[in-house]
Design an enzyme around this catalytic site. Structure first.
Site, PDB file in Angstrom:
ATOM      1  N   LYS A 143       0.694  -1.154  -0.045  1.00  0.00           N
ATOM      2  CA  LYS A 143      -0.078   0.022  -0.120  1.00  0.00           C
ATOM      3  C   LYS A 143       0.856   1.392  -0.100  1.00  0.00           C
ATOM      4  O   LYS A 143       1.715   1.182   0.574  1.00  0.00           O
ATOM      5  CB  LYS A 143      -0.967   0.183   1.039  1.00  0.00           C
ATOM      6  CG  LYS A 143      -2.034  -1.180   1.361  1.00  0.00           C
ATOM      7  CD  LYS A 143      -3.158  -0.742   2.327  1.00  0.00           C
ATOM      8  CE  LYS A 143      -3.978   0.451   1.933  1.00  0.00           C
ATOM      9  NZ  LYS A 143      -5.197   0.495   2.690  1.00  0.00           N
ATOM     10  N   GLU A 183     -19.602  -6.314   9.385  1.00  0.00           N
ATOM     11  CA  GLU A 183     -20.647  -5.730  10.395  1.00  0.00           C
ATOM     12  C   GLU A 183     -21.558  -6.510  10.959  1.00  0.00           C
ATOM     13  O   GLU A 183     -22.119  -6.258  12.184  1.00  0.00           O
ATOM     14  CB  GLU A 183     -21.200  -4.531   9.483  1.00  0.00           C
ATOM     15  CG  GLU A 183     -20.219  -3.450   9.203  1.00  0.00           C
ATOM     16  CD  GLU A 183     -19.416  -3.660   7.796  1.00  0.00           C
ATOM     17  OE1 GLU A 183     -18.608  -2.714   7.353  1.00  0.00           O
ATOM     18  OE2 GLU A 183     -19.687  -4.628   7.307  1.00  0.00           O
ATOM     19  N   ARG A 233     -25.758  -2.927   6.382  1.00  0.00           N
ATOM     20  CA  ARG A 233     -25.327  -4.204   5.914  1.00  0.00           C
ATOM     21  C   ARG A 233     -25.774  -5.323   7.195  1.00  0.00           C
ATOM     22  O   ARG A 233     -25.852  -6.365   6.992  1.00  0.00           O
ATOM     23  CB  ARG A 233     -23.762  -4.356   5.749  1.00  0.00           C
ATOM     24  CG  ARG A 233     -23.353  -3.398   4.721  1.00  0.00           C
ATOM     25  CD  ARG A 233     -21.890  -3.645   4.597  1.00  0.00           C
ATOM     26  NE  ARG A 233     -21.526  -4.497   3.438  1.00  0.00           N
ATOM     27  CZ  ARG A 233     -20.409  -4.888   2.849  1.00  0.00           C
ATOM     28  NH1 ARG A 233     -19.368  -4.444   3.609  1.00  0.00           N
ATOM     29  NH2 ARG A 233     -20.377  -5.577   1.927  1.00  0.00           N
TER      30      ARG A 233
END
Length: 627
Positions: free
Chosen positions: A281, A367, A395
């Site tokens: 990253k 979630e 969600r």
């Protein structure tokens, strides 16, 4: 002319040599860094997939082949080589291009995304649709290792392996540590195993073994296990092989030579394929490589130092207020635990996690699990505070309804980024939480007008014996002083903050401030307003609202939320159910549509939920028009 300026469509890069592709990768990184440093955006993830993006476009025939990015915030390089370089400066700007993949923006964007872990399921759907349409083109789904923490990804894996469709999944792993020797050997073996003639040979040999009378299946299974054992010894592919995927990797995701070779080998597969690539990253920009968490989603910054251009005015954000209050409450209440779904920084819980590591849980991008896990904690006497962005909590609708609300477990939902969020657009604006929570029995819903009220609501919530949701906006507070020892609120009790006889304005959350601004402007027009800070979406302060509605027949409700099933609907339903008649009402909120990306103040203006909209509504109720 630079190489990047010569790339007008994806196919143009196929004319470049591999050395030119490496040079193009450098130009793309410079372009991304330059634009994100001005506009803000998802920098580290986009820098990490530049070579992977180029290799995919170099090997596959896009957009005939379909490329689906998971989440989509890593698609900046993809945008640059698919006809959007000339408008890339408008990234995440009002009326500009999106920071995510978006079907309506380009034919090269295979799916509109913004929430994680969707690419495999979506890819399988596209893949099977192509099969039914007798379309033999490829489907490539790119998913990150972080997204594999969500169950949806495995649901996609399961059906893909069962249907044995020819989906190509690329796992972009930017966190796993692999030693150079293992990585090099694995890269070699992956490219060797993936060669076309070896794939065909293996398939043909498998058919031959199975055809042997009586003993064929047994010999085939022994051979298959032997191959899997060898590959599992040197690669982590055993999991994906269990889903009936042919696994290749891990390979260096920044080595264009290897990427191109292996993608050519696995192109047009007969069965599901997973290619595991490892990336860094922030690759190519030192500050982002050193601090990929900060540069995951960043505001404008100085390129030479990586330091933010933001100048603080000393007013804390709602997120910071939540985080600091959690620490204060946890000091005196050992039952309080904090739960978040891969967002400890974004939800303000980093300091809490350091001070109370045994009482902090980051469950990853999961979630649904976060909510049911918290219900379990609560069932044994703990007080879980679940901090999740409004858009992501959507969600877990079923888990909130079924696992929390049925037994009224005292779980606190700290819903950050409620309302219009801004530059991340329709996938991230939190405009539906009142609606999807208000219908749930046993649920209490609050929204603060300022940061001190947020502190009071948090105290209220952790002392309440039932499910509670506190919804607050993104950004800084109003600058009010926060009480040293915030007092709890009376459940369902609103606050009258201004008295007037001409119009009744009932506002919730951030909209209260807009109502106060509107009140000053209405006074200049000779209209005097009573302003009620509702504080609670559920339960409403029925007695107070009816008392004023009977006196003041002209009513305005204001919310930073969709109108359908929202706060204004709750007020209107209540008045109707209680038999209150003879009033006129205007509900200010977002109409039934998705809000695009842009600065919050401009979006509030254009979608008609700011102080000017309230003034206009007040004038219209009195037969006037705003000038």
């Amino acid at each position: 002319m630079s190489l990047l300026e010569q790339i007008k469509i994806s196919k143009d890069i196929k004319q470049l040599s591999r050395e030119e592709l490496k040079a193009l990768a450098g130009e793309i990184r410079e372009r991304i860094i330059d634009v994100v440093s001005k506009n803000g955006g998802h920098l580290a993830s986009s820098l990490g997939v530049v070579e992977l993006t180029l290799a995919i476009h170099y090997v596959f025939d896009l957009p005939k082949d379909t490329l689906i990015w998971d989440v989509g915030h890593q698609s900046y390089a993809h945008k640059l080589i698919t006809g959007r370089n000339d408008i890339f400066d408008s990234l995440r700007q009002y009326k500009g291009i999106s920071g995510f993949s978006k079907i309506k923006e380009s034919a090269y964007d295979g799916f509109t995304v913004g929430h994680s872990s969707t690419s495999i399921s979506a890819g399988l759907g596209v893949c099977y649709a192509k099969y039914l349409n007798k379309d033999t083109s490829d489907v490539i789904s790119v998913i990150g290792d972080g997204s594999l923490t969500a169950g949806l990804a495995y649901e996609g894996f399961t059906q893909t392996g069962d249907l044995k469709r020819n989906l190509i999944v690329i796992l972009n792993d930017n966190d796993m540590s692999i030693s150079p020797n293992v990585g090099t050997l694995s890269s070699f073996l992956s490219r060797t195993f993936s060669a076309k003639y070896l794939q065909n040979l293996r398939n043909q040999f498998g058919i031959f073994l199975k055809s042997l009378p009586k003993i064929g299946d047994n010999i085939y299974n022994i051979a298959k296990r032997s191959e899997e054992s060898f590959k599992a010894f040197i690669t982590p592919g055993m999991l994906f092989e269990a889903f009936n995927f042919d696994y290749f990797g891990p390979i260096d995701g920044h080595n264009l030579e290897h990427l191109i070779d292996i993608l050519k080998n696995i192109k047009n597969p007969k069965d599901p394929v997973l290619l595991h690539v490892t990336t860094v990253k922030g690759k190519g920009y030192e500050p982002a490589e050193k601090n990929p968490v900060y540069f995951h989603g960043v505001g404008s910054f100085a390129v030479d130092t990586g330091k933010s251009n933001h100048i603080s005015n000393g007013i804390p954000t709602y997120t910071q207020v939540f985080g600091s209050q959690m620490i204060k409450l946890a000091k005196t209440n050992e039952k309080i635990v904090a739960v978040t779904a891969a967002m400890p920084e974004g939800t303000g819980l980093i300091e809490f996690s350091k001070l109370y590591p045994d009482r902090f849980f980051d469950v990853g991008i999961a979630e649904q699990h976060a909510v049911t896990f918290s219900a379990g904690l609560s069932s044994k006497g703990l007080k879980p505070v679940v901090a999740i962005y409004s858009t992501f909590l959507q969600r877990a609708f079923d888990q909130i309804l079924h696992d929390v609300c049925i037994d009224a477990h005292p779980v606190v939902f700290a819903i950050d980024r409620g309302g219009i969020v801004g530059e991340d657009g329709p996938t991230h604006n939190g405009l539906f939480d009142y609606s999807y929570l208000r219908c749930m029995p046993n649920m209490t819903i609050m929204a603060p007008k300022d940061e001190n009220e947020l502190a009071r609501m948090l105290v209220t919530a952790v002392n309440y014996n039932g499910p509670v949701a506190i919804r607050y906006p993104r950004g800084i507070g109003t600058g009010v002083k926060i009480e040293e020892n915030p007092k709890p609120l009376e459940i369902g009790k609103a606050q009258v903050i201004n008295e007037g006889d001409d119009v009744l304005i009932i506002a919730i959350g951030k909209s209260v401030c807009e109502a106060l601004k509107a009140n000053k402007l209405l006074k200049k027009q000779g209209i005097h307003a009573t302003i009620i800070n509702a504080r609670f979406v559920k339960p409403l302060d029925t007695n107070l609202i009816i008392e004023y509605a009977l006196k003041i027949k002209k009513i305005i409700t204001v919310e930073d939320h969709v109108l359908d099933g929202g706060f204004g609907s709750a007020v209107l339903e209540m008045l109707t159910d209680k038999g209150v008649t003879g009033f006129s009402i205007k509900r200010i909120g977002i109409k039934n549509r998705f809000v695009e990306h842009g600065p919050q103040d401009i979006l509030r203006r254009d979608y008609g939920i700011d102080s000017a909209a309230i003034v206009n509504a007040g004038l219209e109720l009195h037969g006037n028009k705003i000038k």
